[in-house]
Design an enzyme around this catalytic site. Structure first.
Site, PDB file in Angstrom:
ATOM      1  N   TYR A 126       2.789   0.147  -3.539  1.00 33.80           N
ATOM      2  CA  TYR A 126       1.688  -0.539  -2.884  1.00 33.80           C
ATOM      3  C   TYR A 126       0.373   0.204  -3.135  1.00 33.80           C
ATOM      4  CZ  TYR A 126       5.722  -2.600  -0.596  1.00 33.80           C
ATOM      5  OH  TYR A 126       6.918  -3.224  -0.365  1.00 33.80           O
ATOM      6  N   GLU A 127       0.439   1.508  -3.124  1.00 36.24           N
ATOM      7  CA  GLU A 127      -0.751   2.313  -3.403  1.00 36.24           C
ATOM      8  C   GLU A 127      -1.211   2.090  -4.839  1.00 36.24           C
ATOM      9  OE1 GLU A 127      -1.738   6.712  -2.099  1.00 36.24           O
ATOM     10  OE2 GLU A 127      -0.384   6.708  -3.808  1.00 36.24           O
ATOM     11  N   GLU A 135      13.837  -0.836   7.713  1.00 36.08           N
ATOM     12  CA  GLU A 135      13.321  -1.820   6.756  1.00 36.08           C
ATOM     13  C   GLU A 135      14.152  -3.100   6.870  1.00 36.08           C
ATOM     14  OE1 GLU A 135      11.407  -3.975   4.669  1.00 36.08           O
ATOM     15  OE2 GLU A 135      10.625  -1.943   4.349  1.00 36.08           O
ATOM     16  N   ASP A 142      -4.541   0.618   2.551  1.00 38.54           N
ATOM     17  CA  ASP A 142      -5.665   0.366   1.647  1.00 38.54           C
ATOM     18  C   ASP A 142      -6.566  -0.731   2.206  1.00 38.54           C
ATOM     19  OD1 ASP A 142      -3.283  -1.334   1.000  1.00 38.54           O
ATOM     20  OD2 ASP A 142      -4.765  -2.359  -0.239  1.00 38.54           O
ATOM     21  N   ASP A 193       2.171  -4.433   6.314  1.00 34.41           N
ATOM     22  CA  ASP A 193       1.503  -5.709   6.055  1.00 34.41           C
ATOM     23  C   ASP A 193       0.238  -5.774   6.902  1.00 34.41           C
ATOM     24  OD1 ASP A 193       0.716  -8.415   5.849  1.00 34.41           O
ATOM     25  OD2 ASP A 193       2.793  -9.027   5.510  1.00 34.41           O
ATOM     26  N   GLU A 222      10.693   6.737   9.256  1.00 29.63           N
ATOM     27  CA  GLU A 222       9.773   5.927   8.456  1.00 29.63           C
ATOM     28  C   GLU A 222      10.035   4.468   8.752  1.00 29.63           C
ATOM     29  OE1 GLU A 222       8.219   5.009   3.913  1.00 29.63           O
ATOM     30  OE2 GLU A 222       9.256   6.898   4.331  1.00 29.63           O
TER      31      GLU A 222
END
Length: 213
Positions: A193-194, A72, A157, A121, A47
């Site tokens: 974020y969703e 990350e 999104d 982003d 991920e």
């Protein structure tokens, strides 16, 4: 190769416990680029940009037979992920706390079943589009690192980034899109974020690209 990094490295000061995890736990979980798969199982998922780690920890808990690498660069997100590793006693997670591109270069070919890139982003301004993580160079690395039949899973999104990703994947030519883009992935857990996107009236797309060959 040196990469130009864009984005934040650190936010608010860490709480004492999180700071302790960064000092004491992270060194044991950090991926060594000279031997990135050391101690990992045959089944491996990656991920990139795991944020606060909700999705990564959820999947690692559901799939104890799979080894996970989470990449990350944001210190506060790494600290939150470490807290989840501790809370859930996850033994199948390794962390790359830096830019994911050197990690991709270090990984061997055909070593991973899945690569997740969730709510990256979007860099919405046209002059910043080149900063998006989906690029010809990174897609070439995804294709190399994935096993034949492996999945690149991209969620966003932001409609402009969804279209950008489809166009770049099509131009690469090594993947086939499949599934319903409006349907969340199997065993999906919503991310912050969703949730924010839904509160602001934006829906999400969940793209699935399978590596050919």
């Amino acid at each position: 190769m040196r990469f130009q990094f864009y984005g934040r490295r650190k936010g608010k000061s860490l709480r004492r416990h999180h700071s302790g995890l960064m000092d004491q736990l992270l060194p044991h979980l950090r991926v060594a680029l000279d031997d990135p798969l050391a101690g990992m199982a045959d089944r491996r998922w990656l991920e990139i940009g795991f944020g606060g780690g909700e999705h990564l920890a959820h999947q690692a808990e559901l799939h104890p037979d799979v080894s996970f690498i989470g990449a990350e660069p944001f210190v506060n997100g790494v600290a939150k992920m470490l807290a989840l590793v501790e809370e859930k006693t996850l033994a199948n997670v390794r962390i790359h706390d830096a830019d994911a591109r050197p990690l991709l270069q270090a990984l061997p070919a055909a070593g991973f079943e899945r690569i997740f890139l969730l709510y990256p982003d979007p860099w919405p301004k046209a002059r910043h589009n080149k900063r998006r993580f989906v690029s010809p160079e990174n897609l070439a690395q995804f294709h190399r690192v994935l096993k034949p039949g492996g999945l690149f899973l991209f969620a966003s999104d932001f409609g402009g980034y969804v279209s950008w990703t489809r166009q770049h994947v099509a131009a690469h030519g090594g993947f086939t899109e499949e599934g319903d883009p409006l349907a969340p992935y199997e065993n999906w857990i919503g991310t912050r974020y969703e949730t924010k996107a839904r509160h602001e009236g934006r829906g999400s797309n969940y793209l699935r690209f399978r590596r050919k060959g």
